[in-house]
Design an enzyme around this catalytic site. Structure first.
Site, PDB file in Angstrom:
ATOM      1  CE1 TYR A  48      -3.725   2.448   0.496  1.00 34.10           C
ATOM      2  CE2 TYR A  48      -2.413   3.341   2.293  1.00 34.10           C
ATOM      3  CZ  TYR A  48      -3.471   3.444   1.416  1.00 34.10           C
ATOM      4  OH  TYR A  48      -4.287   4.546   1.462  1.00 34.10           O
ATOM      5  CG  ASP A  62      -2.964  12.825   4.691  1.00 36.18           C
ATOM      6  OD1 ASP A  62      -2.938  13.122   3.494  1.00 36.18           O
ATOM      7  OD2 ASP A  62      -3.578  11.837   5.148  1.00 36.18           O
ATOM      8  CG  ASP A  89      -4.384   7.952   0.002  1.00 37.00           C
ATOM      9  OD1 ASP A  89      -5.326   8.463  -0.613  1.00 37.00           O
ATOM     10  OD2 ASP A  89      -4.107   8.205   1.199  1.00 37.00           O
ATOM     11  CG  ASP A  91      -4.981  12.463  -0.921  1.00 41.58           C
ATOM     12  OD1 ASP A  91      -5.015  11.523  -0.105  1.00 41.58           O
ATOM     13  OD2 ASP A  91      -4.048  13.280  -0.940  1.00 41.58           O
ATOM     14  CG  HIS A 116      -7.929   4.652  -1.644  1.00 38.60           C
ATOM     15  ND1 HIS A 116      -7.954   5.871  -1.015  1.00 38.60           N
ATOM     16  CD2 HIS A 116      -6.932   3.953  -1.059  1.00 38.60           C
ATOM     17  CE1 HIS A 116      -7.004   5.897  -0.081  1.00 38.60           C
ATOM     18  NE2 HIS A 116      -6.354   4.760  -0.096  1.00 38.60           N
ATOM     19  CD  GLU A 118      -9.701  11.109   0.683  1.00 38.83           C
ATOM     20  OE1 GLU A 118      -9.035  10.076   0.872  1.00 38.83           O
ATOM     21  OE2 GLU A 118      -9.459  12.188   1.238  1.00 38.83           O
ATOM     22  CB  CYS A 126      -6.014  11.894   8.918  1.00 38.79           C
ATOM     23  SG  CYS A 126      -6.279  10.288   9.714  1.00 38.79           S
ATOM     24  NE  ARG A 161     -10.610   7.897   2.871  1.00 44.69           N
ATOM     25  CZ  ARG A 161      -9.524   8.316   3.488  1.00 44.69           C
ATOM     26  NH1 ARG A 161      -8.354   7.753   3.232  1.00 44.69           N
ATOM     27  NH2 ARG A 161      -9.570   9.306   4.356  1.00 44.69           N
ATOM     28  CD  GLU A 195     -10.491   6.226   6.674  1.00 40.61           C
ATOM     29  OE1 GLU A 195     -10.466   5.032   7.044  1.00 40.61           O
ATOM     30  OE2 GLU A 195      -9.455   6.885   6.496  1.00 40.61           O
ATOM     31  CG  ASN A 217      -7.155   2.875   7.238  1.00 39.84           C
ATOM     32  OD1 ASN A 217      -6.038   2.501   7.587  1.00 39.84           O
ATOM     33  ND2 ASN A 217      -7.483   4.155   7.134  1.00 39.84           N
TER      34      ASN A 217
HETATM   35  C1  LIG Z   1      -5.230   5.645   4.796  1.00 43.80           C
HETATM   36  C2  LIG Z   1      -4.853   7.082   4.817  1.00 43.80           C
HETATM   37  O1  LIG Z   1      -5.670   7.784   3.908  1.00 43.80           O
HETATM   38  C3  LIG Z   1      -3.417   7.265   4.335  1.00 43.80           C
HETATM   39  O2  LIG Z   1      -3.143   8.341   3.758  1.00 43.80           O
HETATM   40  O3  LIG Z   1      -2.587   6.402   4.591  1.00 43.80           O
HETATM   41  C4  LIG Z   1      -4.950   7.733   6.220  1.00 43.80           C
HETATM   42  C5  LIG Z   1      -4.148   7.038   7.284  1.00 43.80           C
HETATM   43  C6  LIG Z   1      -3.905   7.830   8.551  1.00 43.80           C
HETATM   44  O4  LIG Z   1      -3.791   9.085   8.476  1.00 43.80           O
HETATM   45  O5  LIG Z   1      -3.756   7.242   9.606  1.00 43.80           O
HETATM   46  C7  LIG Z   1      -6.412   7.873   6.596  1.00 43.80           C
HETATM   47  O6  LIG Z   1      -7.005   8.908   6.248  1.00 43.80           O
HETATM   48  O7  LIG Z   1      -6.969   6.967   7.229  1.00 43.80           O
HETATM   49 MG   LIG Z   2      -4.804   9.223   2.800  1.00 43.81          MG
END
Ligand SMILES: C[C@](O)(C(=O)O)[C@H](CC(=O)O)C(=O)O
Ligand SMILES: [Mg+2]
Length: 303
Positions: A48, A62, A89, A91, A116, A118, A126, A161, A195, A217
């Protein structure tokens, strides 16, 4: 030697075949190309590539600051190092539905096996934080349709997602997630990433709502309890990711090693925790470079 031998098309085909068995496929997050090799060596089914890791790696939060070029570029560097399928990912798809279309083509060209997209609004955050907002259903579906129509390899896995579960507490959030998951599948999503599911029962509810593969996740310090692979398999989850875990472990170990340098002045006591030079060279397949030039690997590393 150099990059993995399996072509992107073959990785995608094999991934689809494996996914069709219904078994649980385990995708730890690779925080760099070398760690993808380690994931493969340890026998996992896939790799991943996390947006949270990609941005943290650049020292950024993020929140959608990374660009498509950066994400596709890093994705390519990681994917080409392993015979395993790599899912990335993407986004919110980097803009409007038309941008999602281009995103998918770029990620196909980068050799990924899937991505994925979202349904959060921009700027995203996040999925395990409070205060998220999602776009309306029509927009969410447009994103997925655009990606599905744009792909040239029908085996490239487009995962939808949905972050909607956390927008309302309790069962009503879960019902919203199940409804949106169904609509996303009708729009062409090959798999669903629900999610911020809290319990195994919540995963089970999404499992019942759709008949495509679903992803769990298992990110730490978030909303979900950390379930084992066995538990997730028992409720019909098909892909599990540990997106940031290997970065967290590595950064934790690095912090402790820096403390040791400050406190003791050397790292002798940490040798047992380090990847041995011999193991690193094995992972790099150093020896095979010797077949190209016998002057490259003409030494021995003692353990
Ligand atoms: C899965 C996720 O989108 C990621 O960017 O890895 C994040 C992981 C995290 O920030 O813990 C998520 O939004 O869950
Ligand atoms: Mg992410």
């Amino acid at each position: 030697m150099l990059y993995a031998q399996t072509t992107a098309e073959a990785k995608r085909r094999l991934f689809r075949e494996r996914l069709a068995t219904g078994e649980l496929l385990r995708f730890p997050g690779a925080f760099n190309p070398l760690s993808a090799r380690l994931i493969e060596q340890k026998g996992f089914e896939g790799v991943y590539i996390s947006g949270a890791v990609l941005s943290a790696d650049l020292g950024l939060p993020d929140i959608g600051l990374t660009t498509l070029t950066e994400v596709a570029g890093r994705g390519k560097q990681i994917a080409r190092m392993t015979d395993l399928p790599a899912i990335i990912d993407a986004d919110t798809g980097f803009g409007e539905p038309m941008n999602v279309a281009r995103t998918i083509q770029e990620l196909e060209d980068a050799g990924l096996a899937g991505a994925h997209i979202e349904d959060q609004v921009n700027p995203k955050r996040c999925g395990h934080l409070d205060g998220k907002s999602v776009v309306d259903e029509a927009t969410a579906l447009k994103r997925i349709r655009a990606g599905v129509d744009a792909r040239r390899d029908s085996n490239f896995l487009i995962m939808a997602r949905t972050d909607i579960r956390a927008t309302e507490p309790g069962d009503s959030g879960l019902a919203l997630a199940a409804d949106r998951a169904k609509a996303l599948v009708d729009a062409g999503a090959d798999a669903i990433f629900p999610e911020a599911m809290r319990t195994l029962e919540e995963f089970e509810a999404i499992r019942k709502a759709v008949d495509v593969p679903i992803l769990a996740n298992m990110t730490e310090f978030g909303k979900s309890e950390l379930f084992s692979s066995e538990q997730l398999a028992s409720v019909g989850v098909n892909i599990v990711i540990w997106p940031v875990s290997m970065l967290r472990i590595s950064m934790g170990a690095t912090g402790r090693a820096l403390d040791e340098l400050n406190n003791v002045g050397h790292l002798t006591g940490k040798l047992g925790e380090m990847q041995h030079r011999a193991d690193l060279y094995e992972l790099l397949d150093y020896e095979s470079y010797n077949s190209f030039d016998t002057n490259v690997f003409n030494f021995e590393v003692e353990r």
